[in-house]
Design a protein around this motif. Sequence first.
Motif, PDB file in Angstrom:
ATOM      1  N   SER A 271       1.030  -1.210  -0.008  1.00 34.56           N
ATOM      2  CA  SER A 271      -0.028   0.043  -0.151  1.00 34.56           C
ATOM      3  C   SER A 271       0.946   1.122   0.012  1.00 34.56           C
ATOM      4  CB  SER A 271      -0.892  -0.118   1.147  1.00 34.56           C
ATOM      5  OG  SER A 271      -0.357   0.081   2.387  1.00 34.56           O
ATOM      6  N   ASN A 272       0.282   2.505  -0.138  1.00 34.54           N
ATOM      7  CA  ASN A 272       1.034   3.912  -0.194  1.00 34.54           C
ATOM      8  C   ASN A 272       2.228   3.881  -1.132  1.00 34.54           C
ATOM      9  OD1 ASN A 272       1.113   6.380   0.580  1.00 34.54           O
ATOM     10  ND2 ASN A 272       2.508   5.802   2.481  1.00 34.54           N
TER      11      ASN A 272
ATOM     12  N   HIS B 199       4.697   5.153  -3.898  1.00 27.37           N
ATOM     13  CA  HIS B 199       4.712   6.501  -4.475  1.00 27.37           C
ATOM     14  C   HIS B 199       6.071   6.420  -4.735  1.00 27.37           C
ATOM     15  CE1 HIS B 199       5.736   6.868  -0.199  1.00 27.37           C
ATOM     16  NE2 HIS B 199       6.534   7.580  -0.635  1.00 27.37           N
TER      17      HIS B 199
END
Length: 338
Positions: A286-287, A289
């Motif tokens: 997740s997350n 970037h």
Amino acid sequence: MAIESVFPRANARLGAAAMVVLLSAVLAACSGSNQSAPQAAKAPVAPAKAASVSAKPATVAPNAADRLAAMSVDQLMDQAQKALKEDRLVAPAGDNAFEYYLAVLHKSPNNRAAQDALRETFPYGAQTVDQTINQGNYAEAQREIDLLAKADPTNYTLTILRSKLDAAHKMATQQQQAKKTAALAQAATAAAAAAQKQQQEQAAAAAALKQQREQAAVARQQQEQQAAAAATAQKAAVVKAPAQTENRNAQVVRLVPAKYPLQAARNGEQGWVDVAFTVNPDGSVSNAHVTDAEPRRVFDRAAIDAVSRWQFKPALINGKPTAVVVKRRIEFKLSGNG
């Protein structure tokens, strides 16, 4: 021109046990930071597949060396990639990724794909050897160490593995000797007890009833003492393993390759993307970037999409799955025929 993605390197961390800590540190030094289980660059698909289908030999090679020698470079690369996917890094003998890549280099010493694959796979092959030692399969561990030595004979990890194998073998020998010694001591105690009991019975037969009762009481007391002594000796012979709490870094389970952007391929653009993301306690990502890229905003989306679908074994801290932040670099390169 074939398009391929060079996959990221996973970050190795320390384990709980002393030997595992030392081994992990050496593995990290040898493979560099942020290294994960690699997948070798793929050879051109059509020629490799055609060769693997049409080049079936009429008879089976008499041994693994002859079988590898009879295969083409493309066939060896295909078999090596298949072995990587099936986690056959250094075993079984004659049918593992390391032997296939070494056979490629024997035929084509400057093959960059095989060289890179051996270098990036070396730490994971070393981990497999470490597990083999822990399982007590010392002959197989020695074969696997010898195989790693062919790929990188000066790697210090080999010194650690050889030392651990030697220590484990000596420990096993000592434990076996301790068991034999305890068994001999127990047999001697039993023989002495039997002889003593026989003497007591002979003395009791010639004595009065009172004397017989007293001797019987003494005999019972001696038997209890002997049983207690035997139990104490048996407990002393048992080697208790110290309790350990497992600690480990997140380990990649499934890598989804990044799709090369069509426009970038047409323009002949190459580059890389640094991605940071969280590996959750359930192993999901997740997350995700982008932290840096070259060139910017060309390959960002492809890298994020790929990383978001990766799957990990979660990191463990004191045996408990824990979320951790991981960083990877995903490279996008256009490969030629080599």
